[in-house]
Design a protein around this motif. Structure first.
Motif, PDB file in Angstrom:
ATOM      1  N   HIS A  11      -9.917  89.532-121.940  1.00 40.72           N
ATOM      2  CA  HIS A  11      -8.661  89.334-122.950  1.00 40.72           C
ATOM      3  C   HIS A  11      -8.394  90.664-123.420  1.00 40.72           C
ATOM      4  CE1 HIS A  11      -8.787  84.990-122.194  1.00 40.72           C
ATOM      5  NE2 HIS A  11      -9.954  85.017-122.431  1.00 40.72           N
ATOM      6  N   ASP A  13      -6.041  92.995-124.861  1.00 35.10           N
ATOM      7  CA  ASP A  13      -4.586  92.674-124.764  1.00 35.10           C
ATOM      8  C   ASP A  13      -3.784  94.135-124.890  1.00 35.10           C
ATOM      9  OD1 ASP A  13      -3.869  93.327-127.849  1.00 35.10           O
ATOM     10  OD2 ASP A  13      -5.907  91.942-127.760  1.00 35.10           O
ATOM     11  N   ILE A  57     -11.551  89.008-117.580  1.00 38.29           N
ATOM     12  CA  ILE A  57     -10.534  88.197-117.406  1.00 38.29           C
ATOM     13  C   ILE A  57      -9.222  88.725-118.371  1.00 38.29           C
ATOM     14  CG2 ILE A  57     -11.610  86.470-116.366  1.00 38.29           C
ATOM     15  CD1 ILE A  57     -11.217  84.781-118.924  1.00 38.29           C
ATOM     16  N   ASP A  58      -7.945  88.279-117.651  1.00 38.40           N
ATOM     17  CA  ASP A  58      -6.661  88.483-118.388  1.00 38.40           C
ATOM     18  C   ASP A  58      -6.552  89.805-118.964  1.00 38.40           C
ATOM     19  OD1 ASP A  58      -4.350  86.965-119.307  1.00 38.40           O
ATOM     20  OD2 ASP A  58      -5.113  86.426-121.051  1.00 38.40           O
ATOM     21  N   CYS A  61      -3.184  91.126-121.460  1.00 40.24           N
ATOM     22  CA  CYS A  61      -2.209  90.084-121.884  1.00 40.24           C
ATOM     23  C   CYS A  61      -1.538  90.626-123.201  1.00 40.24           C
ATOM     24  CB  CYS A  61      -3.199  89.003-122.311  1.00 40.24           C
ATOM     25  SG  CYS A  61      -4.330  89.155-123.407  1.00 40.24           S
ATOM     26  N   SER A  84      -9.361  89.471-113.630  1.00 42.26           N
ATOM     27  CA  SER A  84      -7.887  89.077-113.380  1.00 42.26           C
ATOM     28  C   SER A  84      -7.181  89.847-114.425  1.00 42.26           C
ATOM     29  CB  SER A  84      -7.736  87.312-113.630  1.00 42.26           C
ATOM     30  OG  SER A  84      -8.119  87.072-115.154  1.00 42.26           O
ATOM     31  N   PHE A  85      -5.778  89.994-114.010  1.00 43.25           N
ATOM     32  CA  PHE A  85      -4.748  90.324-114.687  1.00 43.25           C
ATOM     33  C   PHE A  85      -3.712  89.648-115.618  1.00 43.25           C
ATOM     34  CE2 PHE A  85      -6.293  93.807-112.022  1.00 43.25           C
ATOM     35  CZ  PHE A  85      -6.489  94.936-112.896  1.00 43.25           C
ATOM     36  N   ALA A  86      -3.220  89.947-116.747  1.00 41.42           N
ATOM     37  CA  ALA A  86      -2.033  89.237-117.238  1.00 41.42           C
ATOM     38  C   ALA A  86      -0.811  89.697-116.424  1.00 41.42           C
ATOM     39  CB  ALA A  86      -1.809  89.520-118.839  1.00 41.42           C
ATOM     40  N   ARG A  87       0.238  88.591-116.287  1.00 41.47           N
ATOM     41  CA  ARG A  87       1.228  88.750-115.383  1.00 41.47           C
ATOM     42  C   ARG A  87       2.114  90.046-115.743  1.00 41.47           C
ATOM     43  NH1 ARG A  87       6.616  88.007-115.145  1.00 41.47           N
ATOM     44  NH2 ARG A  87       6.806  87.432-117.459  1.00 41.47           N
ATOM     45  N   ILE A  88       2.636  90.192-116.979  1.00 38.81           N
ATOM     46  CA  ILE A  88       3.678  91.632-117.047  1.00 38.81           C
ATOM     47  C   ILE A  88       2.863  92.949-116.820  1.00 38.81           C
ATOM     48  CG2 ILE A  88       5.171  92.550-118.927  1.00 38.81           C
ATOM     49  CD1 ILE A  88       5.492  89.874-120.224  1.00 38.81           C
ATOM     50  N   PHE A  90       0.083  93.633-114.848  1.00 35.62           N
ATOM     51  CA  PHE A  90       0.204  93.594-113.536  1.00 35.62           C
ATOM     52  C   PHE A  90       1.358  94.401-112.774  1.00 35.62           C
ATOM     53  CE2 PHE A  90       0.220  92.252-108.974  1.00 35.62           C
ATOM     54  CZ  PHE A  90      -0.932  92.508-108.752  1.00 35.62           C
TER      55      PHE A  90
END
Lengths: 166, 422
Positions: A11, A13, A57-58, A61, A84-88, A90
């Motif tokens: 996380h 951010d 993860i993430d 974000c 994993s990546f946060a959507r925007i 990525f």
């Protein structure tokens, strides 16, 4: 691309990647000065051109600021590998041509300072320090087209030119 | 196969009868937005494209919101870049004095309507999904391409359905439903998904309250948050719509990736503790911890609408905020500021010892007007409390609803509103 690994947690951010207070320039080198200073104040002292960021993860974000991938690129980082990546984040990275690879196994196994070699075409991540090999989730063909064009701007320019010619 | 609300809108925007999760589409956008942080990069990318004009001047909006009025020379330069581009291109531009926070300004001014595909270079763009629009945050490069072509590439998201049964009790607000939800599903619980909010608890909610929920879809990783338009939506949109609108509704046999059901009557006012919007506790639990605070912020795109200000003022009326506490109130837009002035709310806040400022995002992102020092604690009606979000990385932000924030300002610590309002 080959470089040393810099490892971060879950996380992370975009406020941590580049705090909002510094979003007053679009210059990659200026943004890079404060890159990752919240989670790791010494990151910019250690990072060298071509190095690789490893995250949980993430990753990315929070805010939509494109300054986040720009700051990472400005720091000389060649590639980010995360669980994993946060959507925007990525999407922004693909659009700018920053390779972002998803591989939970690699993100778990790679340690701070390991020597990493990444082959984007095959998605192969090699840990030269431990001699382990991982395969990242492949990009969709459409995204590979954007990356190969050098980002969304170049990709769109080509599309617009083709449209004008037809 | 039936489609969800998100799928219905996206199918219409890419000219297909049907779309399914995972489909890559090229969709036509109804509105494109950027602010003073994201516009400068978007402009630079737009200029690289070699395109002379934007796709439709009336559908590209720039809003100076984050560091405005400029806090220093660098932010003034960013404002100048976007202002000059906006004037040159003839796009929609809101100048200081008529502007405010984009996610509250644009629906209020009727730029976003039901059925729209709206892309904004700001992560809280999902806010407008409460109108039954597909409202999606993107980066500056996406916005540059959308400004030039009127199109975006998109992967059709799977939909998460969130149903809120029952009615909210006492001091529970829409903010608490969404905080509670993020606490349950996690800050990456809805990554890449459209969050479709529905249920009995939403029926009585004003648009003000609904926007608070879709706003924070971003904090669960959602691509967008949506609500199904009803009479409340239509009443809000009718006097202000700037373009044609279409009401889409999900099919009864739509397929949802996940469904969560909540009993709203049992959800208490909720506090997101540092350093994550998903780190939630109930107000009863937190009140026992006796957390003393330095600052209260009532503002941001999450909770700075009229309803929020009314509720905060109701608690503060006739009371002084606690000694040694700073309380900063920032109505989201100039129109809201004017309405709050007319209703006497600004008088209430200033009489109580609050600082009331002109519309801006301000302290929410540690920009200006209330940045936190090391170790300071702030109770905030905003949406994020990551390390460093509101200032120093070791400052702490506690996210709450407006009545809880107002009560904290009066008490000087985090309390149940009953303790103050009794």
């Amino acid at each position: 691309m080959k470089g040393k690994a810099h490892k971060f947690g879950d996380h992370v951010d975009t406020d941590q990647i580049i705090p909002a207070a510094y979003l007053v320039t679009t210059d990659p080198k200026e943004l890079a000065i404060h890159c990752m200073e919240t989670p790791d104040p010494d990151f910019m002292k250690r990072v060298k051109d071509g190095d690789v960021m490893i995250a949980g993860i993430d990753f990315g974000c929070g805010s939509s600021r494109e300054h986040a991938p720009i700051a990472i690129m400005g720091a000389g980082v060649s590639c980010v590998i995360a669980k994993s990546f946060a959507r925007i984040f990525f999407r922004n990275s693909i659009n700018l041509g920053l390779p972002v690879l998803e591989s939970p196994e690699a993100a778990d196994a790679i340690e701070q300072g390991d020597e990493i070699d990444v082959d984007l075409a095959t998605g192969t991540i090699r840990n030269l320090t431990t001699e382990q090999t991982f395969t990242a989730k492949p990009f969709e063909p459409f995204m590979m087209d954007i990356i190969e064009a050098g980002g969304l701007v170049e990709y769109t320019k080509k599309k617009l030119a083709a449209k004008a010619a037809s | 196969m039936g489609m969800t609300l998100a799928e219905k809108i996206l199918a219409a925007k890419c000219g297909k009868k049907e779309v399914s999760p995972g489909d890559l589409i090229n969709a036509k956008v109804d509105l494109v937005m950027a602010n003073d942080i994201t516009a400068p990069i978007a402009i630079r990318q737009f200029e690289k494209l070699g395109v002379k004009d934007v796709f439709d001047k009336s559908r590209v909006v720039f809003v100076p919101s984050h560091f405005m009025p400029p806090r220093d020379i660098a932010t003034a330069e960013q404002g100048k870049v976007m202002r000059e581009f906006a004037h040159k291109m003839g796009i929609v531009w809101y100048e200081l004095g008529q502007a405010g926070i984009e996610h509250i300004l644009l629906p209020w001014k009727g730029h976003v309507v039901p059925g729209d595909l709206y892309c904004g270079a700001d992560s809280h763009t999902p806010t407008c999904g409460a109108l039954g629009a597909f409202s999606c945050g993107m980066g500056s490069t996406d916005i540059a391409v959308a400004m030039a072509t009127g199109e975006v590439w998109m992967k059709v998201p799977a939909t998460m359905r969130l149903i809120y049964h029952g009615k909210m009790q006492n001091w529970t607000r829409s903010k608490d439903l969404i905080l509670h939800t993020i606490g349950e599903i996690g800050t990456d619980g809805a990554t890449y998904m459209a969050m479709q909010f529905e249920g009995e608890a939403l029926k009585d909610m004003s648009m003000d309250a609904r926007f608070t929920m879709t706003n924070m879809a971003a904090e669960a990783g959602g691509k967008t948050g949506l609500m199904i338009p009803d009479e409340v939506t239509i009443e809000y949109v009718t006097p202000r719509a700037q373009h044609e609108w279409t009401v889409y509704k999900p099919d009864p046999d739509a397929v949802y990736e996940k469904t969560f059901e909540f009993d709203a009557s049992t959800i208490e006012p909720t506090v997101a503790m540092p350093y994550s919007p998903g780190n939630t506790k109930t107000i009863s639990e937190v009140a026992k911890e006796n957390i003393e605070i330095d600052q209260v912020f009532i503002g941001s795109c999450t909770n700075a609408r009229m309803e929020d200000l009314r509720e905060a003022a109701e608690i503060m009326r006739g009371r002084m905020i606690a000694p040694n506490i700073r309380c900063i109130v920032i109505p989201a837009t100039q129109d809201i500021f004017k309405e709050a002035l007319k209703e006497g709310l600004i008088q209430v806040f200033t009489d109580s010892g609050c600082q009331v400022s002109a519309a801006t995002c301000g302290p929410c992102l540690g920009g200006h007007y209330g940045v936190l020092a090391e170790g300071e604690r702030c109770v905030s009606t905003s949406n994020r409390n990551f390390p460093g979000r509101m200032g120093h990385p070791k400052a702490e932000a506690y996210l709450v609803n407006p009545p809880v924030a107002a009560a904290a300002a009066i008490a000087g610590r985090i309390v149940h509103p009953d303790e103050v309002a009794r």
